[in-house]
Write a protein that holds these residues in place. Sequence first.
Motif, PDB file in Angstrom:
ATOM      1  N   HIS A   4      -0.335   3.698   4.444  1.00 52.76           N
ATOM      2  CA  HIS A   4      -0.130   3.635   5.879  1.00 52.76           C
ATOM      3  C   HIS A   4      -0.129   2.220   6.429  1.00 52.76           C
ATOM      4  O   HIS A   4       0.366   2.002   7.531  1.00 52.76           O
ATOM      5  CB  HIS A   4      -1.217   4.447   6.587  1.00 52.76           C
ATOM      6  N   ASN A   5      -0.701   1.285   5.705  1.00 56.08           N
ATOM      7  CA  ASN A   5      -0.897  -0.022   6.310  1.00 56.08           C
ATOM      8  C   ASN A   5      -0.183  -1.156   5.604  1.00 56.08           C
ATOM      9  O   ASN A   5      -0.479  -2.313   5.859  1.00 56.08           O
ATOM     10  CB  ASN A   5      -2.387  -0.319   6.405  1.00 56.08           C
ATOM     11  N   THR A   6       0.708  -0.843   4.701  1.00 59.44           N
ATOM     12  CA  THR A   6       1.522  -1.902   4.123  1.00 59.44           C
ATOM     13  C   THR A   6       2.980  -1.537   4.330  1.00 59.44           C
ATOM     14  O   THR A   6       3.314  -0.381   4.613  1.00 59.44           O
ATOM     15  CB  THR A   6       1.258  -2.062   2.620  1.00 59.44           C
ATOM     16  N   ASP A   7       3.798  -2.537   4.156  1.00 59.31           N
ATOM     17  CA  ASP A   7       5.216  -2.295   4.355  1.00 59.31           C
ATOM     18  C   ASP A   7       5.747  -1.409   3.235  1.00 59.31           C
ATOM     19  O   ASP A   7       5.274  -1.473   2.097  1.00 59.31           O
ATOM     20  CB  ASP A   7       5.952  -3.632   4.359  1.00 59.31           C
ATOM     21  N   VAL A   8       6.733  -0.595   3.555  1.00 59.50           N
ATOM     22  CA  VAL A   8       7.169   0.421   2.602  1.00 59.50           C
ATOM     23  C   VAL A   8       7.770  -0.198   1.338  1.00 59.50           C
ATOM     24  O   VAL A   8       7.772   0.422   0.276  1.00 59.50           O
ATOM     25  CB  VAL A   8       8.123   1.415   3.287  1.00 59.50           C
ATOM     26  N   ASP A   9       8.249  -1.422   1.409  1.00 62.69           N
ATOM     27  CA  ASP A   9       8.856  -2.030   0.229  1.00 62.69           C
ATOM     28  C   ASP A   9       7.960  -3.049  -0.457  1.00 62.69           C
ATOM     29  O   ASP A   9       8.412  -3.778  -1.328  1.00 62.69           O
ATOM     30  CB  ASP A   9      10.184  -2.684   0.606  1.00 62.69           C
ATOM     31  N   ASP A  10       6.709  -3.106  -0.080  1.00 63.91           N
ATOM     32  CA  ASP A  10       5.795  -4.034  -0.732  1.00 63.91           C
ATOM     33  C   ASP A  10       5.559  -3.632  -2.179  1.00 63.91           C
ATOM     34  O   ASP A  10       5.565  -2.448  -2.512  1.00 63.91           O
ATOM     35  CB  ASP A  10       4.459  -4.056   0.008  1.00 63.91           C
ATOM     36  N   LYS A  11       5.361  -4.638  -3.022  1.00 65.58           N
ATOM     37  CA  LYS A  11       5.108  -4.353  -4.429  1.00 65.58           C
ATOM     38  C   LYS A  11       3.622  -4.500  -4.703  1.00 65.58           C
ATOM     39  O   LYS A  11       3.000  -5.460  -4.262  1.00 65.58           O
ATOM     40  CB  LYS A  11       5.892  -5.317  -5.332  1.00 65.58           C
TER      41      LYS A  11
ATOM     42  N   LYS B  70       3.098  -8.344  -3.721  1.00 66.34           N
ATOM     43  CA  LYS B  70       2.427  -8.713  -2.485  1.00 66.34           C
ATOM     44  C   LYS B  70       0.941  -8.324  -2.532  1.00 66.34           C
ATOM     45  O   LYS B  70       0.114  -8.978  -1.923  1.00 66.34           O
ATOM     46  CB  LYS B  70       3.097  -8.006  -1.312  1.00 66.34           C
ATOM     47  N   TYR B  71       0.644  -7.248  -3.231  1.00 64.38           N
ATOM     48  CA  TYR B  71      -0.744  -6.808  -3.298  1.00 64.38           C
ATOM     49  C   TYR B  71      -1.158  -6.617  -4.761  1.00 64.38           C
ATOM     50  O   TYR B  71      -0.346  -6.194  -5.584  1.00 64.38           O
ATOM     51  CB  TYR B  71      -0.940  -5.488  -2.560  1.00 64.38           C
TER      52      TYR B  71
ATOM     53  N   ILE C  39      -8.296  -4.264  -3.063  1.00 66.06           N
ATOM     54  CA  ILE C  39      -6.902  -4.669  -2.925  1.00 66.06           C
ATOM     55  C   ILE C  39      -6.861  -6.080  -2.350  1.00 66.06           C
ATOM     56  O   ILE C  39      -7.539  -6.377  -1.364  1.00 66.06           O
ATOM     57  CB  ILE C  39      -6.143  -3.689  -2.004  1.00 66.06           C
ATOM     58  N   TYR C  40      -6.105  -6.925  -3.018  1.00 62.43           N
ATOM     59  CA  TYR C  40      -5.975  -8.318  -2.580  1.00 62.43           C
ATOM     60  C   TYR C  40      -4.524  -8.591  -2.259  1.00 62.43           C
ATOM     61  O   TYR C  40      -3.619  -7.998  -2.837  1.00 62.43           O
ATOM     62  CB  TYR C  40      -6.444  -9.268  -3.682  1.00 62.43           C
ATOM     63  N   LYS C  41      -4.347  -9.515  -1.336  1.00 70.07           N
ATOM     64  CA  LYS C  41      -2.998  -9.885  -0.959  1.00 70.07           C
ATOM     65  C   LYS C  41      -2.751 -11.299  -1.460  1.00 70.07           C
ATOM     66  O   LYS C  41      -3.649 -12.144  -1.408  1.00 70.07           O
ATOM     67  CB  LYS C  41      -2.893  -9.849   0.559  1.00 70.07           C
ATOM     68  N   LEU C  42      -1.574 -11.557  -1.941  1.00 65.43           N
ATOM     69  CA  LEU C  42      -1.239 -12.910  -2.342  1.00 65.43           C
ATOM     70  C   LEU C  42      -1.075 -13.758  -1.090  1.00 65.43           C
ATOM     71  O   LEU C  42      -0.397 -13.350  -0.151  1.00 65.43           O
ATOM     72  CB  LEU C  42       0.072 -12.934  -3.135  1.00 65.43           C
TER      73      LEU C  42
END
Lengths: 785, 611
Positions: free
Chosen positions: A576-583, A638-639, A745-748
């Motif tokens: 729900h909280n990340t973009d749908v195309d995030d890897k 991205k994550y 979960i970490y974000k670059l």
Amino acid sequence: MAAPETSTAAVPSLYTNNALRNAFGGVLSFFILLLIGVMAFSIRLFSVIKYESVIHEFDPYFNYRVTQFLAKNGIYEFWNWFDDRTWYPLGRVIGGTVYPGLTLTAGTIWWLLNSLNIPLSVETVCVFTAPIFSALASWATFLLTKEVKGTGAGLTAAALLAMVPSYISRSVAGSYDNEAVAIFALIFTFYLYIKTLNTGSLFYATLNSIAYFYMVCSWGGYTFIINLIPMHVLLCIVTGRFSSRLYIAYAPLVVLGTLLAALVPVVGFNAVMTSEHFASFLVFIILHVVAFVYYIKGILSPKMFKVAVTLVVSVGLAVCCAVIAVLIALVASSPTKGWSGRSLSLLDPTYASKYIPIIASVSEHQPPTWPSYFMDINVLAFLVPAGIVACFSPLSDSSSFVVLYIATSVYFSGVMVRLMLVFAPAACITSGIALSQSFDVFTRSIKFQLPGISSNTEVDAAETSSATAEAQNDAVKTEKSEETSKNRPSKKSKKKEKEEKPSTKAKAEKRLIALPLDSSVISLLLLILLGAFYVVHCVWAAAEAYSAPSIVLTSHSHDGLHVFDDFREAYAWLRHNTDVDDKVASWWDYGYQTTAMANRTVIVDNNTWNNTHIATVGTAMSSPEKAAWEIFHSLDVKYVLVVFGGLVGYPSDDINKFLWMVRIGGGVFPHIKEPDYLRDGQYRIDSQATPTMLNCLMYKLSYYRFVETDGKGFDRVRQTEIGKKYFKLTHFEEVFTTHHWMVRIYKLKPPKNRIRGKTKKSKSKTSSASSRAKRSGMGKKNPWH
Amino acid sequence: MEGSRFYFFVFAIAILASPALSDLVLSKVDRRIYLTSHIVRISSTLKVENAGPETASEVLLAFPEQQAKNMAYLMATPHEGKGKVKKPVVALPVEVANPKDMPPALTFYSVSLPKGLAEGDSFTFDVLAVFTHALRPIPEQITQADIQLVLYQDSAYYLSPYAVKAQSLTVKLPDSRIESYTKLENTKIHGSEIKYGPYENLPAFSYSPIAVHFESNQPFAVAQELVREIEISHWGNVQVTEHYKLIHGGAQSKGEFSRLDFQARPNVRGASAFRYLVANLPPRAHSIYYRDEIGNISTSHLRGDSKKTELLIEPRYPMFGGWRTAFTIGYGLPLQDFLYESEGKRFLNITYSSPMVELVIDTLIVKVVLPEGSSDISVAAPFPVEQWQETKISHLDIDGRPVVVLKKTNVVPEHNQYFQVYYRFSKLSMLREPLMLISGIFFFFVACIVYMRADISISKSSASYLAKQQWEEAQAVIQQVQNIISRCLATHDKLEASLRDLYRTGDIQACKAARKAADGLLKELSKELKPLLTTLQSSPSAAQVLPKVEELVTKERELQEKVMVKHSTVVDGYEKKSGARDIENRVALQQQKLTALRQEVEDLLEFIDEI
């Protein structure tokens, strides 16, 4: 022969109402079968009752996702499905690389229900597919065992299979995996083979190839069938049991079965190209040669026949040698000798650990321990030998098949714990035979010796006689029975058992075996006790051991049940909280779940088809932060998701799997060396750990700010304080951690900020050039190289 | 920016607009603005006086465009003095009005008074206006540790097309922490309340912008879409399923989220997040579930009493600003509490909006699924909604259930009012599906019976069929023969047993008796055997087996004789009291033959068996 003779008096009266008894028996066994099916279904519902109706574990999530796709887009879209949400940036052709049997089955059930206006969700259908098919599997077991040893053994075997823990472990409600359907297909294929062998009917032979086709659709384990049946055919030929029935049972299966198997995209030309299938063709040829020889023998005179044999043998040998030489050359030219890695590790148990760490890293590919046999088949382990003995008296085509089946599956289960699943049905069938035969013997002995049933008064006399006389009698009788049982097979060239006439068969044996009343009563009680123990164990295993969905964990503490729902918390957050195309990058274990539950693109997943890709992720996880960042950034990640059990003591977390990441990564990228992560050969994360270990990404992501929870950083899984306690992340930022810290979960961090901040630092501190190529740079930047 | 332009615009209006619409004068206005949650409620008490000669029956309420856009609910009720017994309040009708010569940036609503106001008369009424999205978070992005500050803008003066004689304004805030507020004359602050006024004798369209910037950590729960499905089953249940798409509508969260900080100091680090929502379900709600698309959500608590059922649900993760989630809750309600009958029609009487406390719903779609076969459907809603009809095909339906869909945007808890769906439904239709099931199963069994009973072979006169039938008959006969033979063998065994008893006990009489019984039995058996053999001989299909059967019978005869002979020799021996060894010697030879014969007979039996 005292006891049996006195007892046969009861027999004539029984024959008068034979038809009625048969009808009654038929109805009774029908209801027993129905109840067995209900039991097989309901014993698998513990997971739904104790947890919830949810898909379990890892692979089932992929199957569930595929089924959803199928239900939504239809079969043609499904065949052509190129999935771009996994194995980024490679993608995966789903339609051509899955065994579609399970998906198509569940999809068909769903479609059928929906067209009947019963709007069940795809998830519900998927959850309950496995229990439904285990009921079917127990019925198939009944049919198979009935073909081999009659109805009684069939019912017993079906009841045993309905609750064998090994099978339960793969088919509880929610465990939506290939095996759930495949075991049914396996048993049913075997049943149809035996049925064809017993009847010689081409109808059953055709059905058999269709069942085989279904098995090929469902599971890679179909190679077991296509090797076991040829082995049995060969056995029959060698032991002189060749018949037209054997030919009908085998030849159509090979021809039709191979053609049908080649229709499944994932198999395709493998059905004729790989070594797993060679045995079937070889036996096919041998069978024809043998059939031809029998035919020639029939039309030629013995003398002519001898001449022909010498001629054909000399010519044939030459041709055969040539063909075999070509084949061997072909096979030898491929590096794996034409065998897939998993099959090779079956033949050579040490193969995987030597060459393919990715196969060895999966726990279900490890050899089982003896306790796991006890856990998974329980008392069957003791009944199996008895069943094998029972199969030998008398040995028929079908019972020799069972013996062969159990012998091979025992070996395979010893190599790979996963193949316990193939062994379980064989164990159930043989134990069913053993139990039913011994029940037969004991109950018959009791019946013949009970005064109430046999109207003959002589029995009473026999009973009242002195104990010594009785003992003598027994000795004589057992001797005799042994003699006769030894003589029987040799004297009579029995070809096979007709299951239509079990009564006369049983009668023949009645004259042979009868045991004294007290001992048979005691043995009967002991057997019932054994069965009861089995049932108790199975129910316990179904309720406690195998019902956990593994995405929800529970623990009982003094203040009640505690639920750890961290995985879904993390996946829901991603969804729900990340973009749908995030890897999202994570170790491959969580790939299927991430795509299915979080609907995000992953780099690697549980379909470990590309070793290099997995090794890249493994390398990133075992590299220091900056190098890892570069690898992940080059993959558009991205994550990064890590699983960490140190706070609550969840043992199967990423730190415990980390050595496999190092090994798999090191297998492709040699600058990752396993010894760098080990202190004196020991894997540790405390203050004794190597700097490489303490600086790798996995360590940092797992233990970031962990020390602040209790001030010491005590890891409850490793039972030690962590080595490096206070550190900051430079290239990653924490974006989400679940309630019990199990998923982090970490974000670059975006590259721009990094370069500005970093270049200043690098000028002042280190002189490493940041502009170098990725891989060479990685090697140089590691200070311990 | 936008705000200031707006003020400018309104000032322009205030200057340019014509002095008064009619001769109405607001003699007293009390406004209270509640900013205690993210739903802004303005409750005003207006006292209207008619100063002109004409009778007035309508009062206009003016709202600036920006407010009107966010307005979710507007209600006017006649004012009741304090201390009076509460009577059921009848709301005054409120309509959108478009009076001429009015500035276009204002939206007008006209309130119809219960009776016309004559000159000098006055009337007091309350107006409740509810606004959503009226609080703007400033700064728009905050970190986990920051508190959430929001800005509210309004006018210190009551914006009205009429002159206002006396007015005051109270702004209620959630707590006393105020970042800043516009100070005008007569501004006082009382704890968490800011008071403006009283102001007197202001002309029409007076406007004085104020802004309040304050801390608000109330849950900014906004459902971007809520689909409520209410399914009526005449078997006694109303099933409500609500699909939420929820977002935290406050300041966007930025930077790291640290679970550690959140867990260690949840009130400081994560003050702006909300962790749970409360739903007040109707009493006697049952079978409550709370899940999302990946399964059950285990964090919920349920408390129930006779008045209501309180469901406390936690989303899977704490909701920070801008975070989203989606979930479904469902519950069953007893039918008799919600379904009534009047004038031959049934009607469902149920609340329109979500049971959640302080939830703003951007788009609410209510679907009422009526039972299959309902007709004559009409809806009575307390406020205007968009509505249409659909069909839903559910369990065992044939032509689907009629669904009434009611859609409304910008919904606040004040909309949680009862609405009615009227329809006709015959009780007999209830039985349709059970009957369908019963008949389905019935026909299945009938089909089974027919299949089992009917002979579905292709041809009955074909040779193979006849041969098969004959062969079956022959087989039955052979089976009988076999039975008889085995019974004979059993008798022989019994004789042998009697001999053995004789060895042991020496009881000759018993042995003789056994012999007699055996003789009788064997005779009977041979009698039974005869007709069977003749039938076998006559049957052509049994030809190949016949020799074997006959051989079997003769061998058996032979065996029988031998046994008899043996028996009599032994018995004779005993009667003559000759030694055991002697008897055995005599019998030994016979015994050998006997075993051989017996073997042959058994072999034959076996052989026939296999055919």
